[in-house]
Scaffold this motif. Structure first.
Motif, PDB file in Angstrom:
ATOM      1  N   CYS A 271     -22.497   3.500   4.611  1.00 45.90           N
ATOM      2  CA  CYS A 271     -21.325   2.716   4.194  1.00 45.90           C
ATOM      3  C   CYS A 271     -21.586   1.224   4.365  1.00 45.90           C
ATOM      4  N   ARG A 272     -22.191   0.845   5.479  1.00 43.11           N
ATOM      5  CA  ARG A 272     -22.424  -0.571   5.749  1.00 43.11           C
ATOM      6  C   ARG A 272     -23.516  -1.162   4.859  1.00 43.11           C
ATOM      7  N   SER A 273     -24.439  -0.303   4.397  1.00 39.08           N
ATOM      8  CA  SER A 273     -25.502  -0.794   3.521  1.00 39.08           C
ATOM      9  C   SER A 273     -25.067  -0.893   2.070  1.00 39.08           C
ATOM     10  N   GLY A 274     -23.874  -0.332   1.773  1.00 37.43           N
ATOM     11  CA  GLY A 274     -23.357  -0.395   0.406  1.00 37.43           C
ATOM     12  C   GLY A 274     -23.836   0.723  -0.503  1.00 37.43           C
ATOM     13  N   ASP A 275     -24.490   1.733   0.061  1.00 39.40           N
ATOM     14  CA  ASP A 275     -24.973   2.854  -0.743  1.00 39.40           C
ATOM     15  C   ASP A 275     -23.829   3.865  -0.898  1.00 39.40           C
ATOM     16  N   GLN A 276     -22.954   3.586  -1.841  1.00 35.72           N
ATOM     17  CA  GLN A 276     -21.725   4.370  -1.962  1.00 35.72           C
ATOM     18  C   GLN A 276     -21.975   5.821  -2.346  1.00 35.72           C
ATOM     19  N   GLU A 277     -22.946   6.074  -3.228  1.00 36.91           N
ATOM     20  CA  GLU A 277     -23.197   7.447  -3.660  1.00 36.91           C
ATOM     21  C   GLU A 277     -23.720   8.301  -2.510  1.00 36.91           C
ATOM     22  N   ALA A 278     -24.669   7.752  -1.767  1.00 43.61           N
ATOM     23  CA  ALA A 278     -25.212   8.506  -0.633  1.00 43.61           C
ATOM     24  C   ALA A 278     -24.153   8.686   0.452  1.00 43.61           C
ATOM     25  N   ALA A 279     -23.325   7.655   0.652  1.00 38.01           N
ATOM     26  CA  ALA A 279     -22.255   7.753   1.646  1.00 38.01           C
ATOM     27  C   ALA A 279     -21.254   8.829   1.243  1.00 38.01           C
ATOM     28  N   ARG A 280     -20.919   8.873  -0.030  1.00 39.54           N
ATOM     29  CA  ARG A 280     -19.973   9.892  -0.492  1.00 39.54           C
ATOM     30  C   ARG A 280     -20.545  11.293  -0.288  1.00 39.54           C
ATOM     31  N   ALA A 281     -21.814  11.465  -0.577  1.00 38.04           N
ATOM     32  CA  ALA A 281     -22.439  12.775  -0.410  1.00 38.04           C
ATOM     33  C   ALA A 281     -22.446  13.189   1.064  1.00 38.04           C
ATOM     34  N   GLU A 282     -22.732  12.238   1.956  1.00 44.33           N
ATOM     35  CA  GLU A 282     -22.745  12.565   3.382  1.00 44.33           C
ATOM     36  C   GLU A 282     -21.345  12.866   3.883  1.00 44.33           C
ATOM     37  N   GLN A 283     -20.356  12.098   3.411  1.00 46.70           N
ATOM     38  CA  GLN A 283     -18.974  12.375   3.814  1.00 46.70           C
ATOM     39  C   GLN A 283     -18.548  13.753   3.327  1.00 46.70           C
ATOM     40  N   GLU A 284     -18.933  14.127   2.139  1.00 46.72           N
ATOM     41  CA  GLU A 284     -18.556  15.435   1.616  1.00 46.72           C
ATOM     42  C   GLU A 284     -19.249  16.568   2.385  1.00 46.72           C
ATOM     43  N   ARG A 285     -20.499  16.347   2.828  1.00 50.25           N
ATOM     44  CA  ARG A 285     -21.165  17.344   3.667  1.00 50.25           C
ATOM     45  C   ARG A 285     -20.406  17.523   4.977  1.00 50.25           C
ATOM     46  N   LEU A 286     -19.968  16.417   5.564  1.00 53.63           N
ATOM     47  CA  LEU A 286     -19.220  16.480   6.815  1.00 53.63           C
ATOM     48  C   LEU A 286     -17.839  17.094   6.610  1.00 53.63           C
ATOM     49  N   CYS A 287     -17.233  16.840   5.470  1.00 52.50           N
ATOM     50  CA  CYS A 287     -15.944  17.484   5.167  1.00 52.50           C
ATOM     51  C   CYS A 287     -16.096  19.004   5.094  1.00 52.50           C
ATOM     52  N   ALA A 288     -17.188  19.454   4.485  1.00 50.84           N
ATOM     53  CA  ALA A 288     -17.435  20.903   4.420  1.00 50.84           C
ATOM     54  C   ALA A 288     -17.643  21.466   5.821  1.00 50.84           C
ATOM     55  N   LEU A 289     -18.390  20.755   6.666  1.00 47.54           N
ATOM     56  CA  LEU A 289     -18.619  21.192   8.039  1.00 47.54           C
ATOM     57  C   LEU A 289     -17.303  21.252   8.819  1.00 47.54           C
ATOM     58  N   PHE A 290     -16.408  20.309   8.533  1.00 51.35           N
ATOM     59  CA  PHE A 290     -15.114  20.255   9.227  1.00 51.35           C
ATOM     60  C   PHE A 290     -14.275  21.501   8.951  1.00 51.35           C
ATOM     61  N   GLY A 291     -14.614  22.232   7.908  1.00 51.04           N
ATOM     62  CA  GLY A 291     -13.904  23.470   7.622  1.00 51.04           C
ATOM     63  C   GLY A 291     -13.920  24.451   8.777  1.00 51.04           C
ATOM     64  N   MET A 292     -14.835  24.256   9.737  1.00 48.91           N
ATOM     65  CA  MET A 292     -14.891  25.156  10.899  1.00 48.91           C
ATOM     66  C   MET A 292     -13.597  25.156  11.703  1.00 48.91           C
ATOM     67  N   VAL A 293     -12.800  24.089  11.594  1.00 53.63           N
ATOM     68  CA  VAL A 293     -11.570  24.031  12.399  1.00 53.63           C
ATOM     69  C   VAL A 293     -10.549  25.068  11.953  1.00 53.63           C
ATOM     70  N   THR A 294     -10.785  25.699  10.816  1.00 51.93           N
ATOM     71  CA  THR A 294      -9.830  26.679  10.282  1.00 51.93           C
ATOM     72  C   THR A 294     -10.196  28.117  10.641  1.00 51.93           C
ATOM     73  N   VAL A 295     -11.234  28.330  11.450  1.00 52.16           N
ATOM     74  CA  VAL A 295     -11.690  29.712  11.680  1.00 52.16           C
ATOM     75  C   VAL A 295     -10.704  30.536  12.493  1.00 52.16           C
ATOM     76  N   GLY A 296      -9.901  29.886  13.329  1.00 53.90           N
ATOM     77  CA  GLY A 296      -8.967  30.621  14.183  1.00 53.90           C
ATOM     78  C   GLY A 296      -7.840  31.264  13.397  1.00 53.90           C
TER      79      GLY A 296
END
Length: 311
Positions: A231-256
């Motif tokens: 994000c700080r380097s201005g690489d918006q496409e790579a930042a978006r892809a990394e944020q989306e990977r982390l969003c998918a990982l965050f899905g673990m909070v719904t397992v209960g």
């Protein structure tokens, strides 16, 4: 150490590993701290919501701060929550955590008792007067049932009462109001605006936030540090892809299973299960009366980790 002004980057709210009999597991806690430091984080926040602060006794709170402060040895800024219902109780916590080595304290609005915005402002002024270290405001209305008004926070920032805001309100428009005010008001300097949302860090940094306090960074600190850097380097496409990977990982909070546990039990249980499966902590139990994850639910957490390349 003196915290940077403003504090920037990734500052995880550190989980509190527990033994099977619900005492603080200090060896696991220190392994978790090493895991975070090696992941490149920019600070540590103990005794926050993800730390299960509301479930810890005063003795356990002090033990956490002492253990982490002694282990980190000033390598990173150490923030400690002083979360309690009323000003006198918070001031007591300030005294304890600063004596134990905290570099800054993090306080919510008062709760249980209903308070007016003027009383919230007075609460923070009294905390600041009693604190030898900077005070960071914590906006988490889901837990304390009060939204910190942007104008109150900015006025407190201007007078030097609070050094930053950790925003877990979910109110992106209100967050933007604070970020904009902090940048545009000449009487606000060195004020840190941090988002507590795992899912919107790229958006928050684009708005002008200084950093993030994501609970999921316990599990994948390198991912959040990478996101911050992109994000700080201005690489918006790579930042978006990394944020989306982390969003998918965050899905673990719904397992209960919502039929037998609340969202907090599910999320905190998932974070601890992930740390257990990654070999960071010894035991994934959460504090009572939270309901533990089942073996099948822990297995599902493992599938999220595998999908994110973490197993």
């Amino acid at each position: 150490m003196t915290i940077p002004t403003p504090l920037t980057g990734v500052v995880p709210p550190v989980c509190t590993p527990l033994t099977p009999d619900r005492e603080v597991d200090v060896p696991s806690l220190l392994r978790l701290v090493d895991h975070l430091v090696e992941g490149g984080v920019h600070g540590l926040f103990v005794l926050g919501s993800t730390s299960e602060v509301a479930y810890l006794t005063d003795r356990q709170r002090r033990l956490v701060v002492e253990a982490v402060a002694g282990h980190v040895g000033g390598r990173l800024p150490l923030l400690a929550g002083v979360i309690d219902m009323t000003t006198p109780r918070v001031v007591d916590h300030v005294r304890e955590v600063t004596a134990a080595g905290a570099d800054a304290v993090v306080a919510t609005a008062p709760f249980y008792a209903r308070t007016h915005p003027a009383e919230i402002a007075r609460h923070y002024r009294l905390i600041a007067a009693a604190s030898p270290v900077p005070v960071i405001a914590y906006d988490i209305p889901a837990a304390v049932h009060t939204k910190l008004p942007a104008d109150v926070i900015l006025d407190l920032a201007a007078e030097g009462t609070v050094a930053g805001l950790k925003d877990s309100s979910g109110d992106l428009a209100g967050f933007r109001q604070v970020v904009t005010g902090a940048r545009s008001r000449p009487d606000v300097t060195g004020f840190s605006v941090l988002t507590g949302s795992e899912l919107l860090i790229d958006a928050a940094l684009a708005l002008g936030a200084d950093g993030a306090v994501p609970g999921l960074a316990n599990v994948d600190p390198q991912g959040y540090v990478r996101l911050d850097r992109l994000c700080r380097s201005g690489d918006q496409e790579a930042a978006r892809a990394e944020q989306e990977r982390l969003c998918a990982l965050f899905g673990m909070v719904t397992v209960g299973d919502p039929a037998r546990m609340g969202g907090g039990s599910s999320a905190l249980g998932a974070f601890k299960a992930a740390l257990y499966l990654r070999g960071v902590i010894e035991c994934p139990v959460t504090a009572e009366p939270q309901v533990p994850l089942s073996a099948e639910e822990v297995e599902r957490v493992g599938k999220y980790l595998a999908g994110a390349g973490l197993l």
